[in-house]
Motif scaffolding. Sequence first.
Motif: not given
Length: 300
Positions: A48-55, A58-64, A80-88
């Motif tokens: 998946g892909s999307g936008v990662f906003s930090v404070d 705004c940063h676009p991201f694409h897998s992986p 745009e679509d639901s994404i499941c990811c792993r978080r540590i």
Amino acid sequence: MDTSEKKESWYDPREGGEAIRLCTVCLDGPGTEPPRTNCFGLYFIEAGSGVFSVDDACHPFHSPSLLCVVPYQYVRFQCEDSICCRRIEFHANFLCIETFHAEVGCAGRVFNDPYGVPVIGLDVEIAAEMADLFASIAREQSERRLAYMEASLAYLKLLLILATRTKDRIDDSCAGLAASHRHPTLASLSVLIEERYRTWHSPAEYADALCVTPKTLGRLVREHLGTTPTDLIRRRIMTHAKWQLLHTLKPVKEIALEIGFGDELYFSRVFKKATGVAPSFFREFETTIRGGSNLSMPLD
């Protein structure tokens, strides 16, 4: 800070909190806002892909890719679509890599670069290695065999080293998001902020020193770093403030004056907007859960 949110998302050993947590997170549609936490975080995006906003950035991201979050930071995902990811997530009690001081030499490159981008693009081979390390940590956390915390720490260090090597390789090749801060004006801006952040809080002061207009400086920072000059300056100010709050007993008023805030109340409002908590609460809570060990560290 809402008490229920704190109990669910914050590391607190007095309430049985785990120093390292790994889970699957679903980022649903137009806006997902994970609660703030007092832990460092890594989101491993495998599809998946999307936008990662930090404070304010705004940063676009694409897998992986690997997305990096520091304690008390506000983050938001738009997909745009639901994404499941792993978080540590892990607290400084488990691995101290905060405010430019590191147990692992690589830590500052992944989490503590005020002028970098918190998105690390991965190739297929590196993504596979990341997946194996996440799986190894998950196995240790699930099975809880002898010395599982020590094993988890070893895998986590390897994960951070791999992330740092990947980011360094991208920087050296001058390709991808992480290298874009090498624009000559932005390189000069980062040096200037390091020299002047205690007294210069206005982007116009930096623009004037760099012989560009504030509009031009704002455009360069937005295009290459996805944020604003104001946000870059504030990040560096907050890094200084958090270090002093964590590792010294200086009064809040004195710390505020060090970084150019004559009004302690105004500084407290700025700090709370950046972290979600007041400076006094930040100091008291973190010092309590660390047993005061943070106060034994050398001053910045």
